[in-house]
Write a protein that holds these residues in place. Structure first.
Motif, short mmCIF file in Angstrom:
data_model
loop_
_atom_site.label_atom_id
_atom_site.label_comp_id
_atom_site.label_asym_id
_atom_site.label_seq_id
_atom_site.Cartn_x
_atom_site.Cartn_y
_atom_site.Cartn_z
N HIS A 427 27.60 62.81 26.15
CA HIS A 427 26.49 63.07 25.09
C HIS A 427 25.33 63.70 25.64
O HIS A 427 24.29 64.01 24.88
N ILE A 514 25.31 64.60 19.14
CA ILE A 514 25.10 63.36 18.37
C ILE A 514 25.00 63.44 17.07
O ILE A 514 25.21 62.39 16.14
N ASN A 525 27.03 57.49 17.42
CA ASN A 525 26.85 58.35 18.81
C ASN A 525 25.74 57.75 19.70
O ASN A 525 25.59 57.67 21.04
#
Length: 690
Positions: A427, A514, A525
């Motif tokens: 991420h 995210i 996330n």
């Protein structure tokens, strides 16, 4: 096999082998086999004296009428008392010239595994052909089958002087009995009648009794050596002393919950050393738990599992079910009672970050830091556990040896950064900083705040931990900063400089990966990122943070409600965060006031004035081939550009010069500045020139 030959073979077997040396670890086993050989010889002599088929060369390959009548003539009923008590003859009672008790490996194993005299005798009878081949033809004769050269259940019980109908004796060969449950004996050929099933001792047990301590072949590649203990602070030493006292008393099962990976293994290494015990360290036992436990029993060692798998229940249940073996587990997750029906002793591992400089110095060598760098300042940003410190130290020394230079702070930082590798890349975007404080052109105020931010990251454990200035309430020891200013004023570059000063990698959170349209997914996330960042030595950067840290609004519809839920989650998560997080925004007014209250520092990045713009132009041209006498002062005065735009203008000028195969000229710089103005939609000053 005829009677004279059988008797002669028995006598020659009794003389085989020879005495073992006084320092031979297998001497005790060989002495026992000598005694067993005498019993086997006596049994062969008795059989050949009364067996009418002893002279038949095909004996054991078929059953004659004469043999049947002989078997029927020698059968006699056994009373219940004899069946339960057994006989006073055989291996159980031991040889007349000695005792089965003793300080040899068999006696020690029997004591650790809770084996009785009959258990020891059964093991001895079963392993005899694996140690001395002269037992094979004797067992073949006694089994009435020359092809069956291992002891059967019936033969073993007879040699032990125990009636084959004894329920107590037969129970010693039940799968739940110690011999089979602990993997010390195998009963083969289950399709055969019970008394004719063959007995076999695993090769690893035989090798151990003979003095071979090589681990089981099934564990090759799974075991790793226990690390040497590292020094800790006073609290860690007290914990080690108490744990060592527990382990030295009796077998125990312990689970240490770690704050940082490696702290549990470091604590176990110190405690085992203090208790005078050895450990079998196996990170991933998989399906080899029986072999691991057997290896621990053979050597009287503890099983150490420094990290639990994703689904720890089956592993924990299998290990906890062995109360005779010390089992030491470690992990970062809280212990779940559903993992096993019996709970281990659950403790918190001592935090090895305290007194970490001593641990680093011990791992690197006593002279670490004496060659021109401050070891304490170098390792302060890292929160590695004990085992990770040792591995980082080993890598740092290897890097220094490769460079052919003394150990430096750079080697230590590079090695420590590798031990902090994480799963944040899913991420975030990883940046390995290649800048320093000299790359920043900022006023004195913001620059001082940035240096304070790095100082907080280095000394947070001392201030918040040792000096007990933590706010409590489950709040973490994180360092949080907000960089506010117009685009291009150096916010992201400053974050990279701070990370470089701390010797850490910079992870830029990609908001597109995210933010999710489904309710609750954004929080999930973010939680993955925060959890990973908590256990990683890195700097986390939320660029354009107002997208997720914006102000909460009045709830008018469901969208407002869920947006406020995201903000509330972030507020709670920031309070428990234990890492380093930096936020950047172009619009400070859009950041919720509740977030700014939780920040350690808010650094305002002003738009550069003419003097700072001139410094930025000169810094950008420092490594660019330029024409003689070039002076960017007019550009700094006439073009109001931020640092990012000035860098882009210099890059444009450099490409223009490279295309001509020439140096950068004043005209190239002017063209670069004009293009930046045009991109911003602004009127270009001085279109006619300077």
């Amino acid at each position: 096999m005829n009677a004279p030959h059988a008797a002669a073979l028995a006598r020659s077997a009794a003389d085989a082998g020879g005495p073992a040396g006084p320092g031979d670890p297998g001497r005790g086993l060989l002495d026992r086999l000598d005694a067993l050989r005498g019993l086997v010889s006596a049994l062969v002599e008795r059989r050949t004296a009364t067996d009418p088929t002893a002279d038949d060369p095909l004996r054991g390959l078929y059953l004659s009428d004469e043999a049947v009548h002989h078997v029927l003539g020698t059968w006699a009923p056994v009373s219940d008392a004899d069946a339960d008590a057994g006989s006073d003859r055989g291996v159980v009672a031991g040889p007349s010239h000695g005792s089965w008790e003793g300080p040899d490996r068999m006696a020690r194993l029997a004591g650790r595994a809770g084996l009785g005299a009959l258990d020891v005798a059964l093991v001895l009878v079963a392993l005899a052909p694996d140690v001395d081949r002269t037992f094979e033809p004797l067992y073949g004769y006694l089994n009435d089958d020359v092809s069956r050269r291992r002891a059967t259940v019936g033969l073993a019980l007879e040699l032990c002087g125990v009636p084959t109908r004894s329920a107590a004796a037969r129970a010693r060969l039940h799968p739940s009995a110690p011999l089979l449950a602990l993997g010390l004996l195998e009963v083969l050929e289950p399709e055969r009648p019970f008394l004719t099933r063959s007995l076999r001792v695993p090769d690893r047990l035989t090798d151990h009794l003979l003095g071979d301590d090589t681990p089981d072949a099934a564990l090759l590649g799974l075991l790793r050596p226990m690390p040497d203990p590292l020094p800790g602070d006073r609290a860690a030493e007290q914990f080690t002393h108490r744990l060592a006292a527990l382990l030295a008393t009796a077998p125990a099962t312990v689970y240490l919950r770690e704050q940082r990976e490696g702290d549990g293994l470091a604590a176990y290494a110190s405690a085992l050393r203090a208790a005078g015990l050895d450990g079998l360290c196996c990170a991933e036992p998989g399906g080899h738990v029986p072999e691991l436990l057997r290896e621990a029993r053979l050597g009287g060692r503890a099983v150490v599992v420094p990290a639990l798998p994703a689904e720890p229940g089956p592993l924990v249940r299998a290990l906890v079910a062995a109360p005779d073996v010390t089992v030491l587990l470690a992990g970062t997750r809280p212990y779940d009672p559903h993992w096993a029906p019996e709970d281990p002793l659950v403790l918190d591992a001592p935090d090895r970050r305290d007194g970490g400089t001593d641990a680093w110095r011990a791992a690197l060598g006593t002279d670490a830091g004496s060659d021109g760098f401050d070891l304490a300042a170098t390792v302060a940003p890292y929160r590695l556990g004990g085992d990770r410190i040792r591995r980082a130290a080993r890598a740092a020394r290897a890097l220094a040896a490769f460079d052919g230079a003394p150990l430096t702070a750079t080697h230590v930082r590079r090695a420590a950064r590798r031990q902090s590798a994480s799963g944040l890349e899913s991420h975030t975007r990883r940046i390995r900083p290649a800048v320093d404080w000299g790359d920043l052109v900022l006023p004195a105020g913001p620059l001082a705040q940035l240096r304070e931010l790095a100082l907080r990251a280095r000394h947070r454990d001392r201030v918040l931990g040792d000096w007990r200035l933590s706010a409590g309430g489950g709040r973490g020891r994180g360092v949080l900063g907000l960089f506010a200013g117009e685009s291009g004023t150096g916010k992201t570059l400053s974050a990279e400089v701070v990370a470089a000063d701390l010797g850490l990698d910079l992870y830029v959170v990609q908001l597109s990966s995210i933010v999710d349209k489904y309710v609750g997914e954004t929080e999930k996330n973010l939680e993955r990122i925060f959890t990973e960042a908590d256990r990683t030595d890195a700097v986390l950067l939320f660029d354009e943070a107002d997208a997720v840290f914006g102000k909460r609004s009045e709830v008018k519809d469901a969208h407002d409600r869920y947006a406020n839920m995201e903000s509330s989650y972030l507020l709670q998560r920031l309070e428990s965060f234990d890492g380093i997080a930096l936020l950047t925004t172009n619009l400070r007014a859009n950041i919720d006031a509740a977030f700014t209250r939780r920040l350690d520092l808010v650094v305002d990045f002003p738009f550069p004035d003419a003097g700072q713009r001139l410094a930025l132009w000169r810094h950008g041209l420092a490594h660019v081939p330029s024409a003689d006498g070039i002076d960017p002062a007019p550009l700094a005065r006439d073009f109001e550009l931020a640092g990012g735009s000035i860098r882009s203008a210099v890059v444009t000028a450099a490409y223009l010069a490279a295309g001509r195969g020439d140096e950068v000229t004043a005209q190239d710089l002017l063209e670069g500045a004009r293009r930046e103005y045009r991109k911003a939609g602004r009127l270009v000053p001085g279109e006619g020139g300077w």
